[in-house]
Write an enzyme that holds these catalytic residues in place. Structure first.
Site, PDB file in Angstrom:
ATOM      1  N   GLY A 129       0.788  -1.229   0.000  1.00 62.16           N
ATOM      2  CA  GLY A 129       0.000   0.000   0.000  1.00 62.16           C
ATOM      3  C   GLY A 129       0.816   1.272   0.000  1.00 62.16           C
ATOM      4  O   GLY A 129       0.409   2.274  -0.589  1.00 62.16           O
ATOM      5  N   ASP A 143       9.675  -7.496  -3.753  1.00 63.24           N
ATOM      6  CA  ASP A 143       8.504  -8.060  -3.071  1.00 63.24           C
ATOM      7  C   ASP A 143       8.379  -9.523  -3.495  1.00 63.24           C
ATOM      8  O   ASP A 143       8.862  -9.911  -4.551  1.00 63.24           O
ATOM      9  CB  ASP A 143       7.228  -7.296  -3.441  1.00 63.24           C
ATOM     10  CG  ASP A 143       6.173  -7.368  -2.354  1.00 63.24           C
ATOM     11  OD1 ASP A 143       5.765  -6.319  -1.836  1.00 63.24           O
ATOM     12  OD2 ASP A 143       5.757  -8.503  -2.001  1.00 63.24           O
ATOM     13  N   CYS A 166      19.900   3.667  14.507  1.00 62.25           N
ATOM     14  CA  CYS A 166      19.498   2.665  13.520  1.00 62.25           C
ATOM     15  C   CYS A 166      18.222   2.006  14.039  1.00 62.25           C
ATOM     16  O   CYS A 166      17.746   2.330  15.124  1.00 62.25           O
ATOM     17  CB  CYS A 166      20.613   1.646  13.252  1.00 62.25           C
ATOM     18  SG  CYS A 166      20.615   0.196  14.321  1.00 62.25           S
ATOM     19  N   CYS A 202      18.764   0.382  17.342  1.00 60.27           N
ATOM     20  CA  CYS A 202      19.193   1.239  18.457  1.00 60.27           C
ATOM     21  C   CYS A 202      18.057   1.476  19.450  1.00 60.27           C
ATOM     22  O   CYS A 202      18.265   1.483  20.659  1.00 60.27           O
ATOM     23  CB  CYS A 202      19.653   2.600  17.933  1.00 60.27           C
ATOM     24  SG  CYS A 202      21.325   2.614  17.299  1.00 60.27           S
ATOM     25  N   CYS A 259      -6.987  -9.942  10.287  1.00 58.13           N
ATOM     26  CA  CYS A 259      -6.846  -9.033   9.161  1.00 58.13           C
ATOM     27  C   CYS A 259      -6.699  -7.610   9.657  1.00 58.13           C
ATOM     28  O   CYS A 259      -7.587  -7.059  10.296  1.00 58.13           O
ATOM     29  CB  CYS A 259      -8.085  -9.187   8.292  1.00 58.13           C
ATOM     30  SG  CYS A 259      -8.391  -7.841   7.191  1.00 58.13           S
ATOM     31  N   CYS A 280      26.200  -1.378  13.192  1.00 60.78           N
ATOM     32  CA  CYS A 280      25.828  -0.028  13.633  1.00 60.78           C
ATOM     33  C   CYS A 280      26.944   0.581  14.471  1.00 60.78           C
ATOM     34  O   CYS A 280      27.327   1.742  14.275  1.00 60.78           O
ATOM     35  CB  CYS A 280      24.517  -0.074  14.417  1.00 60.78           C
ATOM     36  SG  CYS A 280      24.059   1.510  15.175  1.00 60.78           S
TER      37      CYS A 280
END
Lengths: 429, 429
Positions: B95, B116, B241, B244, B265, B323
């Protein structure tokens, strides 16, 4: 097209059988393989979904409404399916209006009325919705084509006309009045008008029509440099109308029509227009389905991601006669509104006291009760706009001004909120 | 398809000529009229626009870029056409991701990488972008189909894979590293990664990849009740990040995978997702084309139209090893950053002093000069986080904590802003 191709295959078959010469059969075979290839291509042509009678909340991949009906289970909306009863008119099917129309269509709104006189151009392709193959079509026709494919359940009415012409305005008004979709509806035939036009003149025409019909509407706009925009809710008589607070160009004495110069191309972005359309339709949903808070005004400054809000009362000296008429009606209806608000408060008060707001309190958060302080403040009856001791006003306050101009109907002029608070106090004591 | 049909007509023509029997010619005529009818139908099939070599600012209806190039004339963007050099990766074409992809495509971005593994379902039709006839196609294929029709100038790369699998992650990383589109680019092969996924696990995978590649990315999300969302900018080493600041589910000890229950749903709305996609791509444009202020975090509460912002520094105790590596690099590069900022300030300072900010002052607005006060404050060298006299801290301040943990590199730990202010002072004195 698929049926046509199948018939062609049959024709070729019988033609092949009737030919004595095998060399000619090779030509038939070639034609046959071409038809088969075309059948393959045709499979990718649009397949439309059939209409859906009732909105189901069933969680299956084939249900186009499952994610919307889930709003009920999540406690956001009380009755989502009511959306099918509502009619929304969208004036201007450009960068904002077309996306607003698509959003409402995908939400399954009952009926959409679309107004525009323009045609789709390649220069529109930097905004969402229209596709290059629609260039040359009217925006209304192209919109109906796309929207009916997306959701055949929505009743679409398209009006290819200019509302700023005499004939266009008449058709506009009569289409808004038409109640054949829901004959028992009070007022006009639509529940909300969304103005998505790009110029001052057209906005003033929508304003005129909505003031005349006592029709609630929302205004939207995007700046010429494409990086800011706004939406605004206009309820005739209750909020400022579009003529109550003249925009800057009017204050500066500039005629806006002269600003739209030939060959001058305003910038536009799909992002800004998508955000404005999203905010506009989100507030439309809140208004129609009665959840959340409908913003009276919401700005969007995209350079700083700043979203100013404000509220504008009607101007008692508005130049629009229909607006003054609606303001008068709104004032006269105040006692009835107060009574209804009081009844609603009385009906809701006991149930609110019965149970705590949050039953499970995992984080042990508690709120300090300062209701005693509030009650004391209210009891002292200090007006919200009272000045600190020692200060005086140079000009009369807006309320005093309104009292003077409203010729005698003094008891209807008290600030709504304060009045309600007093009633609440009386109930509590 | 049209070429195919034309060749069929030629084939029928020659077949007809080779037949001696006139009765068989009738069959040929019938087939010919069928082909002609199909040609008529085919005319309504999508007509694609041809590619455009250079973005023109010419104001004509046939120019798909005129409204975007106008951003330059309006003074918003310095060089709009640079957008064709940029590559943006979008992970999750749902979406938010699909609408973000459409916006970037219509803006004429150079290259889009789409990731995807899912297929289009009718249940997706309450969000923008996908059409009912695409049900059953993979989201990546359906997106490429629509996007290439809208703008053939954009290079589209589609990856139908799940980045949370070992194989998927490897392909994800190597596709981000690929620099064939712009071989002279520094760092990875893409300019920005947009995370538009719908679950915690996938977000952690994007986080891991971007930390490893030192790749700036933006995260986006919409709540399960469909009425709020957010976007966030993540610059490895410079901002927090995704690991974090663990989200609430982690703080509560709940495994998010168990929250995604079978048959449950989540609600979704085209409005909320359209707004989030719009805010995400607007900030992408600001980041790529260097205009306005890129928001470090922007929330959207649609019930109240409230847009919270905040800024998050990296956590020196982050559980993500990559990180911590990026945090160390960022600290070590501080002297170089300071020198660059100083040089930039020196280069810009004289021109700013030359002319007033607003030349024409129609409304005679003047600003009171309080620069003297400011300078005194700065000169007293009071730290921004100093406590009022008489108060002491119970816990060490965040800065002291960082100093202790950064093992000896004390001179690089001073707050950036304060350091710059001191340099500015030295220049002024």
């Amino acid at each position: 097209m698929e049926a046509e191709l199948k018939e062609m295959l049959d024709d070729l078959e019988s033609l092949g059988r009737s030919l004595p010469d095998p060399s000619r059969n090779a030509s038939i075979d070639k034609l046959r393989s071409r038809v088969k290839h075309l059948s393959e291509l045709a499979k990718f042509a649009p397949a439309h979904r059939s209409k859906v009678k009732d909105m189901s909340a069933e969680v299956v991949d084939s249900n186009p409404y499952s994610r919307l009906m889930a709003l009920q289970r999540m406690g956001i909306v009380e009755n989502y399916e009511r959306i099918r009863e509502y009619s929304v008119a969208i004036v201007g099917i450009g960068g904002v209006g077309s996306v607003a129309a698509e959003m409402l269509t995908r939400c399954g709104v009952g009926r959409l009325l679309l107004y525009d006189y323009d045609k789709v151009e390649l220069a529109n392709m930097n905004r969402l919705f229209f596709r290059p193959e629609q260039v040359g079509m009217t925006k209304t026709d192209a919109a109906v084509q796309t929207l009916s494919d997306i959701n055949p359940d929505v009743v679409l009415e398209s009006y290819t006309l200019n509302i700023t012409t005499v004939q266009g305005f008449e058709t506009f008004i009569s289409s808004l009045k038409n109640k054949s979709f829901r004959p028992d509806k009070e007022g006009s035939g639509v529940d909300l008008v969304l103005s998505c036009v790009d110029n001052y003149e057209a906005r003033m025409v929508v304003n005129q029509a909505c003031n005349e019909l006592n029709q609630t509407w929302m205004e939207s706009g995007v700046s010429e440099d494409a990086v800011s925009g706004h939406i605004q809710l206009l309820i005739p008589g209750e909020t400022a109308c579009f003529a109550c607070a003249p925009p800057l160009v009017v204050a500066s004495g500039v005629d806006e029509r002269t600003l739209k110069r030939e060959g001058v191309c305003a910038a536009s972005l799909p992002t800004t227009m998508g955000v404005i359309a999203g905010l506009l339709v989100q507030n439309t949903l809140k208004f129609l389905l009665k959840f959340g808070h409908v913003s009276p005004y919401l700005g969007y400054n995209s350079l700083k991601d700043y979203f100013p809000t404000m509220e504008m009362r009607p101007n008692p000296q508005c130049a629009n006669a229909a607006c003054l008429e609606r303001q008068k009606e709104y004032m006269l209806a105040k006692p009835a509104r107060d009574a209804a608000a009081k009844a609603k408060m009385e009906a809701e008060a006991p149930s609110a006291a019965e149970c705590p707001l949050h039953d499970d309190n995992e984080w042990n958060i508690s709120v300090v009760d300062d209701s005693d302080t509030k009650r004391t403040d209210a009891a002292s009856s200090v007006r919200a706009d009272a000045l600190p001791e020692g200060l005086t006003r140079e000009l009369p306050s807006a309320d005093e001004f309104k009292n003077a101009s409203a010729s005698g109907s003094a008891d209807t002029n008290i600030d709504d909120l304060e009045d309600l608070r007093k009633q609440l106090e009386a109930l509590n004591s």
